[in-house]
Design a protein around this motif. Structure first.
Motif, mmCIF file in Angstrom:
data_model
loop_
_atom_site.group_PDB
_atom_site.id
_atom_site.type_symbol
_atom_site.label_atom_id
_atom_site.label_comp_id
_atom_site.label_asym_id
_atom_site.label_seq_id
_atom_site.Cartn_x
_atom_site.Cartn_y
_atom_site.Cartn_z
ATOM 1 N N TYR A 1 0.666 -1.034 0.168
ATOM 2 C CA TYR A 1 -0.095 -0.060 -0.055
ATOM 3 C C TYR A 1 0.697 1.217 0.041
ATOM 4 N N ARG B 1 -8.141 0.170 2.289
ATOM 5 C CA ARG B 1 -8.616 -0.919 2.948
ATOM 6 C C ARG B 1 -9.948 -1.012 3.144
ATOM 7 N N ASP C 1 -11.806 -1.548 0.486
ATOM 8 C CA ASP C 1 -11.686 -2.704 -0.416
ATOM 9 C C ASP C 1 -10.810 -2.431 -1.764
ATOM 10 N N ASP D 1 -7.710 -3.249 -3.397
ATOM 11 C CA ASP D 1 -6.315 -4.168 -3.287
ATOM 12 C C ASP D 1 -5.298 -3.639 -4.067
#
Ligand code: AMP
Length: 417
Positions: free
Chosen positions: A22, A314, A317, A319
């Motif tokens: 991330y 996060r 959602d 990814d």
């Protein structure tokens, strides 16, 4: 568990694995977008003279009063770990005579920052930010473009954000407003929280963004600064908003948005995704360069917290796991090992990461490793294949194998993944 004595300091973190992906994504995207908007990357020291932040951020702010990591060097200098990014960039602008460059100069930065705060979800003592600063020109278009660059960054990351905006006026209208605000708060002074009672004298605007419920009730009906802007500040703010409208950037006016630091003038903004805490914020700081000893230089900028952005991604959602299928390269025998090294380089040059375990010799242990890594394809290079200039592609799930010419394998795999 590491010995208690050697555990990482409270409020810091090791960033690896998924979180690292991330972080990487956020740094990559923010740097790319900054580049597209002509921001140049700058790195400034992690520590600066304490005085720099005292002067710029303001003596009366929480950052300076409670949150700075300050230490004395062996030579007797008082240094601070940087709690924010704007003051160092302004210092650098002055110190490197950036005013001699074509204006405005635009900077992008990213990295760690330090504040001694009570750690909790989304709040660390060492946290990370990326930021954008535009120095040397005054135009509402620059404020709007800055906001737009942040907006595009979040869009590229897949996050829907909205902005809260306000204007804090300037020296010609803010002092008057402060007086009016104080007048309106005075009857309730004793009911304000202790912090706000102190702010009343030295920083009354900060009372507007106090999180204490009673303070919020008291400030609900106080005069709003947007109604007390002078003509020129009003005009500037209107232009900023018009440009945001035109670019269809979602925003709302927030008369209680004052930001924590002393140096802001005119436009201030914060960035939100859903109901969570602010992901970032910024604004115009036309007096800061002068305050730090430079010539009069209009400027604006903002910064975004990386950890908070990770949390928001996060939650939405989003990814960031590598979607590409994994490829493992297994080899058997000395000549195959040599060839495998070459082949590994061929894949690397095509930008395809290939897993291997050249240190192992038995095919069984290499296959077990491929399995453990979750490889979709294993390339097997044995003695026979080496002699014939071929290689086996094994589809791990089905166990299906095909033998292909060695010089075609990169192309074939490229298609498959
Ligand atoms: P500020 O200039 O204080 O508004 O900070 C800008 C952004 O940096 C905030 O919106 C947060 O996303 C992030 N930030 C500030 N302080 C911290 C902290 N202690 N821990 C994590 N993120 C922070």
């Amino acid at each position: 568990m590491a010995d208690q004595e050697f555990q990482k300091p409270t409020g810091t973190q090791d960033i690896f694995d998924k979180k690292q992906r991330y972080f990487n994504k956020i740094y990559e995207v923010s740097r790319d977008i900054a580049y597209q908007y002509n921001f140049e990357t700058i790195e400034t020291p992690i520590m600066e003279k304490e005085a720099l932040f005292k002067r710029s951020v303001g003596e009366s702010t929480d950052i300076v009063q409670k949150e700075m990591y300050v230490f004395e060097t062996k030579g007797g200098d008082r240094l601070a770990l940087r709690p924010e990014g704007t003051a160092p960039i302004v210092r650098s602008y002055i110190e490197n005579d950036f005013y001699k460059k074509p204006q405005p100069v635009k900077f992008y930065y990213c990295g760690p920052f330090f504040r001694y705060e009570r750690p909790q979800k989304g709040r660390y003592r060492q946290f990370h930010q990326f930021g954008l600063e535009v120095l040397g020109k005054d135009s509402p278009a620059l404020d709007s473009q800055l906001i737009r660059a942040f907006y595009q960054t979040f869009e590229e990351l897949g996050l829907e954000v909205t902005f809260k905006v306000n204007s804090l006026g300037d020296d010609s209208c803010r002092p008057d407003y402060k007086e009016q605000l104080k007048e309106s708060l005075e009857p309730d002074l004793e009911d304000l929280c202790k912090n706000c009672q102190e702010r009343f004298e030295n920083n009354p605007l900060r009372i507007l963004d106090c999180k204490n419920e009673e303070c919020q009730e008291i400030t609900e009906n106080v005069p709003q600064i947007v109604d007390h802007l002078c003509k020129s500040c009003k005009k500037k703010f209107k232009s900023v908003l018009e440009l945001l409208d035109e670019m269809e950037i979602p925003y709302e006016l927030d008369p209680f948005l004052v930001r924590g630091l002393d140096y802001y003038t005119n436009t201030v903004f914060e960035i939100f995704a859903g109901k969570g805490p602010a992901l970032g914020g910024g604004g115009r700081y036309d007096k800061l360069v002068e305050l730090l000893g430079g010539r009069e230089t209009p400027a604006c900028g903002g910064a975004v917290g990386v950890e908070r952005t990770v949390d928001a991604m996060r939650e939405a959602d989003i990814d960031v796991t590598e979607k590409r299928k994994k490829v493992f390269l297994a080899q058997l025998g000395n000549s195959a090992k040599k060839k495998a090294f070459e082949l590994f380089e061929d894949f690397r040059k095509e930008g395809i990461p290939v897993y291997e375990s050249m240190g192992r010799d038995s095919l069984k242990s290499q296959m077990a490793r491929a399995d453990k890594l979750g490889a979709e394809y294993t390339l097997i290079l044995g003695r026979q294949e080496c002699i014939k200039g071929q290689i086996i592609i094994r589809e791990m799930k089905s166990g299906k194998q095909e033998t292909v010419p060695l010089d075609k394998v990169v192309k074939k795999i490229k298609k498959k993944i």
